[in-house]
Design a protein around this motif. Structure first.
Motif, PDB file in Angstrom:
ATOM      1  N   GLY A 168       0.816  -1.201   0.000  1.00 48.99           N
ATOM      2  CA  GLY A 168       0.000   0.000   0.000  1.00 48.99           C
ATOM      3  C   GLY A 168       0.851   1.253   0.000  1.00 48.99           C
ATOM      4  N   ILE A 169       0.176   2.369  -0.230  1.00 52.83           N
ATOM      5  CA  ILE A 169       0.796   3.695  -0.181  1.00 52.83           C
ATOM      6  C   ILE A 169       0.004   4.486   0.851  1.00 52.83           C
ATOM      7  N   TYR A 170       0.704   5.091   1.785  1.00 49.67           N
ATOM      8  CA  TYR A 170       0.066   5.689   2.953  1.00 49.67           C
ATOM      9  C   TYR A 170       0.471   7.150   3.116  1.00 49.67           C
ATOM     10  N   HIS A 171      -0.514   7.963   3.452  1.00 46.68           N
ATOM     11  CA  HIS A 171      -0.303   9.384   3.698  1.00 46.68           C
ATOM     12  C   HIS A 171      -0.615   9.638   5.170  1.00 46.68           C
ATOM     13  N   TRP A 172       0.332  10.261   5.872  1.00 51.76           N
ATOM     14  CA  TRP A 172       0.136  10.554   7.288  1.00 51.76           C
ATOM     15  C   TRP A 172       0.671  11.928   7.604  1.00 51.76           C
ATOM     16  N   GLU A 173      -0.135  12.694   8.314  1.00 50.75           N
ATOM     17  CA  GLU A 173       0.264  14.014   8.797  1.00 50.75           C
ATOM     18  C   GLU A 173       0.714  13.873  10.250  1.00 50.75           C
ATOM     19  N   TYR A 174       1.915  14.316  10.548  1.00 52.96           N
ATOM     20  CA  TYR A 174       2.468  14.266  11.903  1.00 52.96           C
ATOM     21  C   TYR A 174       2.384  15.672  12.475  1.00 52.96           C
ATOM     22  N   PRO A 175       1.275  15.988  13.157  1.00 58.42           N
ATOM     23  CA  PRO A 175       1.041  17.367  13.593  1.00 58.42           C
ATOM     24  C   PRO A 175       2.056  17.889  14.602  1.00 58.42           C
ATOM     25  N   ALA A 176       2.614  17.013  15.440  1.00 55.09           N
ATOM     26  CA  ALA A 176       3.555  17.475  16.461  1.00 55.09           C
ATOM     27  C   ALA A 176       4.777  18.151  15.839  1.00 55.09           C
ATOM     28  N   LYS A 177       5.128  17.752  14.625  1.00 51.70           N
ATOM     29  CA  LYS A 177       6.287  18.339  13.952  1.00 51.70           C
ATOM     30  C   LYS A 177       5.920  19.004  12.632  1.00 51.70           C
ATOM     31  N   ASN A 178       4.628  19.095  12.350  1.00 54.04           N
ATOM     32  CA  ASN A 178       4.160  19.703  11.109  1.00 54.04           C
ATOM     33  C   ASN A 178       4.816  19.060   9.886  1.00 54.04           C
ATOM     34  N   LEU A 179       4.821  17.715   9.863  1.00 52.90           N
ATOM     35  CA  LEU A 179       5.417  16.959   8.768  1.00 52.90           C
ATOM     36  C   LEU A 179       4.369  16.114   8.055  1.00 52.90           C
ATOM     37  N   THR A 180       4.601  15.903   6.778  1.00 51.21           N
ATOM     38  CA  THR A 180       3.763  15.032   5.975  1.00 51.21           C
ATOM     39  C   THR A 180       4.615  13.865   5.498  1.00 51.21           C
ATOM     40  N   TYR A 181       4.086  12.662   5.669  1.00 53.18           N
ATOM     41  CA  TYR A 181       4.786  11.455   5.219  1.00 53.18           C
ATOM     42  C   TYR A 181       3.977  10.755   4.133  1.00 53.18           C
ATOM     43  N   LEU A 182       4.691  10.242   3.147  1.00 51.37           N
ATOM     44  CA  LEU A 182       4.122   9.393   2.116  1.00 51.37           C
ATOM     45  C   LEU A 182       4.934   8.113   2.135  1.00 51.37           C
ATOM     46  N   ARG A 183       4.311   7.011   2.582  1.00 52.46           N
ATOM     47  CA  ARG A 183       5.017   5.738   2.781  1.00 52.46           C
ATOM     48  C   ARG A 183       4.597   4.725   1.727  1.00 52.46           C
ATOM     49  N   PHE A 184       5.594   4.091   1.134  1.00 49.42           N
ATOM     50  CA  PHE A 184       5.390   2.969   0.229  1.00 49.42           C
ATOM     51  C   PHE A 184       5.785   1.712   0.995  1.00 49.42           C
ATOM     52  N   ALA A 185       4.821   0.833   1.265  1.00 47.66           N
ATOM     53  CA  ALA A 185       5.104  -0.395   2.017  1.00 47.66           C
ATOM     54  C   ALA A 185       5.156  -1.580   1.057  1.00 47.66           C
ATOM     55  N   PHE A 186       6.182  -2.402   1.240  1.00 51.54           N
ATOM     56  CA  PHE A 186       6.417  -3.547   0.369  1.00 51.54           C
ATOM     57  C   PHE A 186       6.449  -4.831   1.182  1.00 51.54           C
ATOM     58  N   GLY A 187       5.843  -5.849   0.639  1.00 50.58           N
ATOM     59  CA  GLY A 187       5.984  -7.193   1.185  1.00 50.58           C
ATOM     60  C   GLY A 187       6.988  -7.924   0.327  1.00 50.58           C
ATOM     61  N   GLY A 188       7.600  -8.935   0.911  1.00 49.74           N
ATOM     62  CA  GLY A 188       8.563  -9.667   0.120  1.00 49.74           C
ATOM     63  C   GLY A 188       9.244 -10.765   0.893  1.00 49.74           C
ATOM     64  N   HIS A 189      10.337 -11.199   0.340  1.00 53.33           N
ATOM     65  CA  HIS A 189      11.098 -12.319   0.890  1.00 53.33           C
ATOM     66  C   HIS A 189      12.246 -11.800   1.746  1.00 53.33           C
ATOM     67  N   LEU A 190      12.322 -12.327   2.950  1.00 49.63           N
ATOM     68  CA  LEU A 190      13.387 -11.953   3.860  1.00 49.63           C
ATOM     69  C   LEU A 190      14.481 -13.003   3.782  1.00 49.63           C
ATOM     70  N   GLY A 191      15.684 -12.539   3.554  1.00 55.86           N
ATOM     71  CA  GLY A 191      16.826 -13.441   3.474  1.00 55.86           C
ATOM     72  C   GLY A 191      17.527 -13.586   4.809  1.00 55.86           C
ATOM     73  N   THR A 192      18.700 -14.096   4.752  1.00 57.48           N
ATOM     74  CA  THR A 192      19.481 -14.327   5.957  1.00 57.48           C
ATOM     75  C   THR A 192      19.870 -13.002   6.614  1.00 57.48           C
ATOM     76  N   ARG A 193      20.267 -13.123   7.867  1.00 58.34           N
ATOM     77  CA  ARG A 193      20.682 -11.939   8.622  1.00 58.34           C
ATOM     78  C   ARG A 193      22.192 -11.944   8.777  1.00 58.34           C
ATOM     79  N   ASP A 194      22.791 -10.822   8.470  1.00 57.50           N
ATOM     80  CA  ASP A 194      24.219 -10.629   8.658  1.00 57.50           C
ATOM     81  C   ASP A 194      24.420 -10.055  10.060  1.00 57.50           C
ATOM     82  N   THR A 195      24.713 -10.903  11.024  1.00 63.67           N
ATOM     83  CA  THR A 195      24.820 -10.467  12.419  1.00 63.67           C
ATOM     84  C   THR A 195      26.088  -9.654  12.692  1.00 63.67           C
TER      85      THR A 195
END
Length: 147
Positions: A68-95
């Protein structure tokens, strides 16, 4: 004043009924977020979500669809965010990889654990991305065009 919305990306990754989140400190407060961050100049959105996931969790991530694509207004800091969320495959972790400043580390939570900690989420976008993912929202990456 020039309006400059913040374009961000987020990874939604699930394994065995648990979701990968990042525990972090933001404005002096411990909170949880999907692996997420700002889209940097010169990269695609897919490169950005792959980079951010690696930087914040040490996990390699391959985006497979747009949740999805999400629009959020953060009033405490007067900021606007536009978020692109992706699902997918998680690989190994480099510790051995150092995580971004402010990141405590990756955590795995069930939807029930997330709901119980709703007030600890970084923003309302965290729960909304998760709800859309769980509802089966999947959009092809071909929606994104570089021209």
């Amino acid at each position: 004043m020039i309006w400059t919305p913040h374009v961000t990306v987020a990874a939604v990754a699930e394994e065995n009924g648990r979701f990968l989140l990042v525990e972090e400190v933001v404005d002096g407060r411990r909170c949880f977020n999907q692996p997420a961050g700002h889209w940097d100049p010169g990269e695609t959105l897919l490169e950005a979500v792959t980079r951010e996931t690696l930087e914040e969790t040490g996990h390699f991530f391959r985006p497979e669809y747009l949740t999805g694509i999400y629009h959020w207004e953060y009033p405490a800091k007067n900021l606007t965010y536009l978020r692109f969320a992706f699902g997918g495959h998680l690989g190994t972790r480099d510790t051995s990889r150092a995580l971004d400043a402010g990141i405590i580390g990756p955590v795995w939570l069930t939807p029930e654990e997330m709901a119980a900690r709703e007030g600890e989420m970084r923003s309302v976008m965290v729960q909304r991305c998760m709800a859309d993912y769980r509802a089966g929202q999947r959009y092809p990456l071909e929606l994104l065009h570089m021209v």
